[in-house]
Design an enzyme around this catalytic site. Structure first.
Site, PDB file in Angstrom:
ATOM      1  N   GLU A 265       0.875  -1.174   0.000  1.00 51.11           N
ATOM      2  CA  GLU A 265       0.000   0.000   0.000  1.00 51.11           C
ATOM      3  C   GLU A 265       0.909   1.220   0.000  1.00 51.11           C
ATOM      4  O   GLU A 265       1.542   1.535   1.013  1.00 51.11           O
ATOM      5  CB  GLU A 265      -0.920   0.011   1.220  1.00 51.11           C
ATOM      6  CG  GLU A 265      -1.851   1.198   1.235  1.00 51.11           C
ATOM      7  CD  GLU A 265      -2.709   1.286   2.475  1.00 51.11           C
ATOM      8  OE1 GLU A 265      -3.342   2.343   2.671  1.00 51.11           O
ATOM      9  OE2 GLU A 265      -2.740   0.319   3.248  1.00 51.11           O
ATOM     10  N   CYS A 302      -2.793   8.356   3.996  1.00 49.08           N
ATOM     11  CA  CYS A 302      -2.727   7.937   2.599  1.00 49.08           C
ATOM     12  C   CYS A 302      -3.931   8.417   1.805  1.00 49.08           C
ATOM     13  O   CYS A 302      -3.931   8.348   0.574  1.00 49.08           O
ATOM     14  CB  CYS A 302      -2.593   6.419   2.496  1.00 49.08           C
ATOM     15  SG  CYS A 302      -3.936   5.520   3.304  1.00 49.08           S
TER      16      CYS A 302
END
Length: 405
Positions: A265, A302
């Site tokens: 990720e 994020c």
């Protein structure tokens, strides 16, 4: 809990390396107590070999016992109490309530995977019995199910010292599947990492897990992570962090004689597109929401919206003014590390120095050592098309508005 600053090769603390490093309080820039040993290649090798030795026994443990192990980890993390949160706060400057919530999320991830193990359908078991009389060709007996691969390397994230770190989702899922784990702790919070690692090892001992089911190696050097991913016995990698870091590990994994999967990720600019009618009817509310998203956690999520696309016009001007007003009122605290702050300042400086870019908002900062100011920039769509580097993530509280006809 007294921190040892060592590697944990299974249940054994080990400190052979002579290179040392400290955690740093981002608010003051001062080194925290406890020196941590940089892992040697030999220690990484020992951790992986022990994980491989533990693999057969661990992968054959019943689902119920493995589920109990995960629940025991959650209980041991909870038993650390405020001491864990206090150490995490001092190493990351993340607020105490945020860390309390993240600890709860970490424990719930472990408990959820325990439920998944008990339920059992995750193995995706299928049986297609033989059809010897099928024409034109007979069908053989085909059986399918998911099985554990072997030792897994997990890399802790800087911005989630609990939920995406030593006992986070990657570790929980690997252990749930029957794979031993070797964690590379993030150098920004080594004390937090050690405390959680010891909780996992305590749970392993209490539930009778084989030694080597979990290990922790630490270090500031990228070399430690490289040794881990290159090791021929590592079968998969879990990573949360920057695009640059994740891509480097991906490349290493794919250059191996036997390539392995990297579940990464990585950073993103999370583009947002605001259509004209929505801008007319909900522009002020969207501007407020966008400002909150840009500055949430000093922009270190994020999900931070790094690019916003909208059409030029009166509504766009009003939206930009509202967004700028709200950003200018924001006071940002310190970022997670001096290195992350330096990267943020370099990225925003390049935008500020570009004559085709207009900075429309500059917030305030708390004055602490690693604090920064939130910023918003505006560029034209045609200029944006010519500048692919503007699509790259600037990790932190900044965003670019891209306006076009």
């Amino acid at each position: 809990m007294e921190l040892l600053g060592t590697q944990y090769i299974g249940s054994t603390p080990q400190a052979s390396g002579k290179e040392m490093f400290h955690a740093v309080d981002p608010r003051s820039g001062e080194s925290l107590t406890t020196e941590f040993h940089e892992a040697l290649e030999e220690e990484v090798d020992e951790a992986v070999l022990l994980a491989e030795k533990a693999f057969k026994a661990y992968s054959e443990i019943s689902s119920e016992v493995r589920a109990g192990f995960l629940e025991a980890i959650a209980a041991e993390i909870e038993s650390l109490g405020h001491s864990l949160l206090q150490r995490a706060e001092s190493e990351t400057s993340l607020p105490f309530p945020r860390l309390q919530g993240e600890r709860g999320r970490t424990m719930n991830q472990l408990k959820l995977f325990a439920q998944v193990i008990r339920e059992g359908s995750w193995v995706d078991a299928r049986i297609d019995t033989a059809l010897p009389d099928r024409k034109p060709l007979a069908r053989p007996d085909i059986r399918h199910m998911l099985v554990p691969l072997g030792p897994v390397a997990v890399f802790g994230a800087s911005n989630f010292p609990l939920a995406f770190s030593v006992a986070g989702g990657d570790t929980a899922s690997a252990l749930a599947a029957g794979c031993p784990v070797v964690v590379k702790g993030h150098p920004a919070h080594p004390g937090t990492s050690e405390m959680v690692a010891r909780a996992i090892l305590t749970a392993a001992e209490k539930t009778g897990m084989p030694d080597g089911v979990f290990s922790l190696v630490q270090g500031q050097s990228h070399q430690v992570g490289s040794w881990l991913v290159k090791h021929p016995l590592i079968q998969a990698v879990g990573f949360t962090g920057s695009f640059r870091g994740g891509k480097a590990l991906f490349d290493i994994a794919n250059r191996r004689e036997v390539p392995i999967p990297v579940f990464a990720e990585m950073g993103s600019t999370n583009p947002v597109f605001i259509l004209p009618e929505v801008l007319k009817t909900r522009g002020e509310a969207i501007a407020a929401g966008l400002a909150s998203s840009i500055t949430l956690g000093v922009g270190q999520f994020c999900t931070n919206p790094g690019l916003t696309f909208l059409q030029d016009g009166q509504e766009q001007s009003e939206f930009s003014n509202t967004l700028a007003e709200k950003i200018n009122q924001q006071v940002m605290g310190p970022m997670l590390t001096a290195g992350i702050k330096a990267a943020f300042e370099e990225g925003t400086r390049e935008l500020t120095d570009d004559p085709t870019v207009e900075r429309i908002a500059l917030g305030k900062n708390s004055g602490e050592v690693n604090s920064v100011s939130a910023q918003v920039f505006v560029v034209g769509f045609e200029d944006f098309r010519q500048r692919p580097e503007w699509s790259h993530e600037v990790f932190g509280p900044s965003s670019i508005l891209v306006k076009g006809d």
